[in-house]
Structures are given as C-alpha cells and as structure tokens.
Design an enzyme around this catalytic site. Structure first.
Site, PDB file in Angstrom:
ATOM      1  N   GLY A   1     110.254  42.994  27.448  1.00 44.42           N
ATOM      2  CA  GLY A   1     111.530  43.680  27.446  1.00 44.42           C
ATOM      3  C   GLY A   1     111.464  44.998  28.187  1.00 44.42           C
ATOM      4  N   GLY A   2     110.275  45.320  28.703  1.00 43.57           N
ATOM      5  CA  GLY A   2     110.072  46.568  29.429  1.00 43.57           C
ATOM      6  C   GLY A   2     108.893  46.448  30.366  1.00 43.57           C
TER       7      GLY A   2
ATOM      8  CB  THR B   1     116.336  37.713  26.462  1.00 43.20           C
ATOM      9  OG1 THR B   1     116.118  39.111  26.228  1.00 43.20           O
ATOM     10  CG2 THR B   1     115.325  36.908  25.658  1.00 43.20           C
TER      11      THR B   1
ATOM     12  N   GLY C   1     107.140  39.781  18.898  1.00 43.22           N
ATOM     13  CA  GLY C   1     107.776  39.404  17.652  1.00 43.22           C
ATOM     14  C   GLY C   1     108.972  40.228  17.226  1.00 43.22           C
ATOM     15  CD  GLU C   2     112.173  37.940  17.420  1.00 48.03           C
ATOM     16  OE1 GLU C   2     111.760  37.154  16.543  1.00 48.03           O
ATOM     17  OE2 GLU C   2     112.390  37.602  18.598  1.00 48.03           O
TER      18      GLU C   2
ATOM     19  CG  ASP D   1     107.164  30.247  15.984  1.00 45.58           C
ATOM     20  OD1 ASP D   1     107.499  30.095  14.796  1.00 45.58           O
ATOM     21  OD2 ASP D   1     105.971  30.298  16.346  1.00 45.58           O
ATOM     22  CG  HIS D   2     113.446  32.778  14.752  1.00 44.05           C
ATOM     23  ND1 HIS D   2     114.600  33.529  14.631  1.00 44.05           N
ATOM     24  CD2 HIS D   2     112.922  33.115  15.943  1.00 44.05           C
ATOM     25  CE1 HIS D   2     114.760  34.280  15.706  1.00 44.05           C
ATOM     26  NE2 HIS D   2     113.747  34.035  16.522  1.00 44.05           N
TER      27      HIS D   2
ATOM     28  CG  ASN E   1     111.266  35.457  12.935  1.00 41.69           C
ATOM     29  OD1 ASN E   1     112.087  34.784  12.333  1.00 41.69           O
ATOM     30  ND2 ASN E   1     111.479  35.882  14.179  1.00 41.69           N
TER      31      ASN E   1
END
Length: 319
Positions: free
Chosen positions: A172-173, A190, A105-106, A36-37, A109
């Site tokens: 991620g953690g 990931t 999110g990133e 979803d980008h 985006n």
C-alpha cells in the site's frame, strides 16, 4: 494481460465459492484469487470460510485456471511454517497453478488469536521474516531460523511442488513495494497507483503486478449501485482504516456515512462496457498486468456471462 476474478469468501458460503471458481474457469478467466479472512467486513456479508479448504476443493474441480490467495498474512494468526506447508500442498494439488499472495494483514482477522496488533513498522519486519522462513522451507531439507520476531525450530516441508509457487506481495506504500521487489516474485495492490508500481520497478521488481478492479455488474445501474453499496462500501474507507478496525461492527460504524453515490463514483456500476473499461484502464495505465475483477453486483452468473460475451475481449486489449 491476464484477467482474474476475486472470489469474495466474505459474501458467499464455501461451497458457492468453489462453484464460482469452476464457473470462472468456464467463463474464460485466467485465475481466481480468494480472500483469506477470519471475519467478514460487514454484517451484510455473513460468511468467511477457511481459504485453504476452498482452494483444495477448487484445485480438485478445475484444470486450467490459476489459483491464488488474495491475500494471506503469514504471521500472528498463522505461523509462516504453516503457510509454507499449506501453499506447497496447494501447489501440488493444483499441479503448479497456485500463487501465494502475502501481505501484512488486517486487525479484523489477526486479533482473534489474542496476540495483539503490531504497528505497521513491526508488521513489515514480521512479513520480511515470514518470507525468509517460507523460502527456507521451500528449499528442501530441515531448517531453523531465529529472527527478531519469529523463530523456526528444525522444520521441514516434505511435500514440495517441482517449482515453488510465485509469491506476490501486497503493498500500500513505497516501503512495502520495495519489499515486494526484494523478497517477492510479484506485486499485489488494490489501487491504480502508478507511484507504487514505479517504486516496485525501481527496486528491481520485474514480476507480475496484480491489481484488484472494483465493479458491480447488473442489467441496470440502480441495482448495481445498491448491491455495491451493500457489499463493498467498506472499500471506500481506505487502507489505513481497513487495516486497523477489529470487527464487522466497527466497519458498520465506519461506513455509516458512505452513500450509494460515493460507491458509484469509485467503481464501475451497471451494464456499460465502456465504464468498466474506464475503471480497469486506470490500473493498466498505472502499470498493472494482472487484473482481478471484484464483482459486487447481485448476480454472479449474469456477470460471468457478461464477461465472457462482452467484457473479456476489449478488456484484454487494453494497453
């Protein structure tokens, strides 16, 4: 063990993404997930279709394969009320085959709406509030919510599936893994990180654990490596970089020193079944039970044939 296929919406146009979903079902995959980008990672990608349109089309053209977002950030670019409605509609259209993958999110985006890019701590707080809002709206009826960052005003999602979608939370953690255990139904990651899975389980998480397995199939190693370097070298930068850079031009700069041999070392490249099993096995050993294969090779239909005829059976046998 379930095996899925990552539909990389950054590297193919929307019609091709839907076609690949259909072909993935024919090849015997259990599910597909779609990124979803708003922007692609690199100039070489050149695409970034709207995920909810592609999911709707895929739902209409498939009948058995699971569908998922991999993953959606439900705040900043969106509001969680919109995601609650979109996910519920997708679950109805797919007759219960949809899983909602959510994450913090990133910047790539989310910055496009001009709302700034919060710190990791704030993003985790916003993700927690988003999960609260989505769960409220899926419970039926009208709801309001007043959080530290997000509000909901007298809203109701009218079209709900019989069973709410599974929510897999990206981590991620350890902190995000614990949040996945507390408020999600599953874990999404990931990297083959056993500590991440352990943090999820120790916090009470018992749902499916999704891991994205990077690979590049081609009849020869050189073609696979070259394609992987062109399409997936951004994956070598690590999550802290991937979350913070705003545009493809920044990822071009960040990956300028990534060599083809660096990519080859980090992912399975070529036609060797054992090499692909070796990379996937790291995720299985870490505790993941849903493997989403990301193919950065040059021939997606050749990869589907390779999966169906050579890779599927030994991959599913991994324990």
């Amino acid at each position: 063990m379930q095996v899925g296929f990552k539909l990389m919406a950054e590297t193919f146009d929307p019609r091709e993404i839907v076609r690949q979903a259909v072909e993935a079902e024919r090849a015997g995959f259990d599910f597909v997930e779609v990124s979803d980008h708003y922007h692609p990672w690199l100039y070489s990608h050149g695409h970034s279709g709207f995920v909810w349109s592609m999911l709707a089309a895929a739902a209409a053209r498939t009948s058995t394969i699971g569908l998922a977002t991999g993953v959606t950030c439900p705040f900043v670019r969106y509001h969680p009320a919109i995601i609650a409605q979109a996910a519920a509609t997708t679950a109805v259209l797919s007759e219960g085959r949809f899983t909602l993958g959510l994450g913090s999110g990133e910047r790539l985006n989310e910055h496009v709406v001009g709302g700034g890019w919060p710190s990791v701590r704030v993003r985790h707080e916003m993700l927690r509030e988003s999960l609260d809002i989505i769960r409220l709206l899926w419970s039926g009826g009208y709801h309001s919510y007043e959080g530290k960052h997000l509000t909901l005003d007298d809203a109701r999602v009218y079209d709900l599936p019989e069973v709410p979608p599974t929510i897999a939370v990206a981590a991620g953690g350890a902190e995000a893994a614990r949040l996945a255990a507390e408020l999600g139904d599953g874990l999404f990651a990931t990297e083959p990180d056993a500590e991440l899975v352990r943090a999820y389980s120790d916090a009470g998480g018992s749902g499916p654990k999704y891991g994205e397995v990077p690979l590049a199939w081609a009849p020869d190693v050189e073609s696979a490596v070259n394609s992987a370097h062109d399409k997936f070298r951004f994956g070598m930068t690590g999550w802290k970089v991937q979350a913070e850079l705003p545009n493809p031009i920044n990822f071009e700069a960040a990956t300028a020193t990534v060599r083809p041999e660096d990519v080859q070392e980090g992912m399975a490249c070529g036609p060797d079944v054992q090499r692909h099993l070796e990379v996937a096995g790291k995720f299985v050993d870490a505790g993941f039970d849903r493997l989403a294969l990301i193919n950065a090779g040059p021939d997606v239909d050749g990869f589907f044939e390779f999966f169906a005829n050579e890779l599927s059976e030994p991959l599913r046998a991994l324990r």
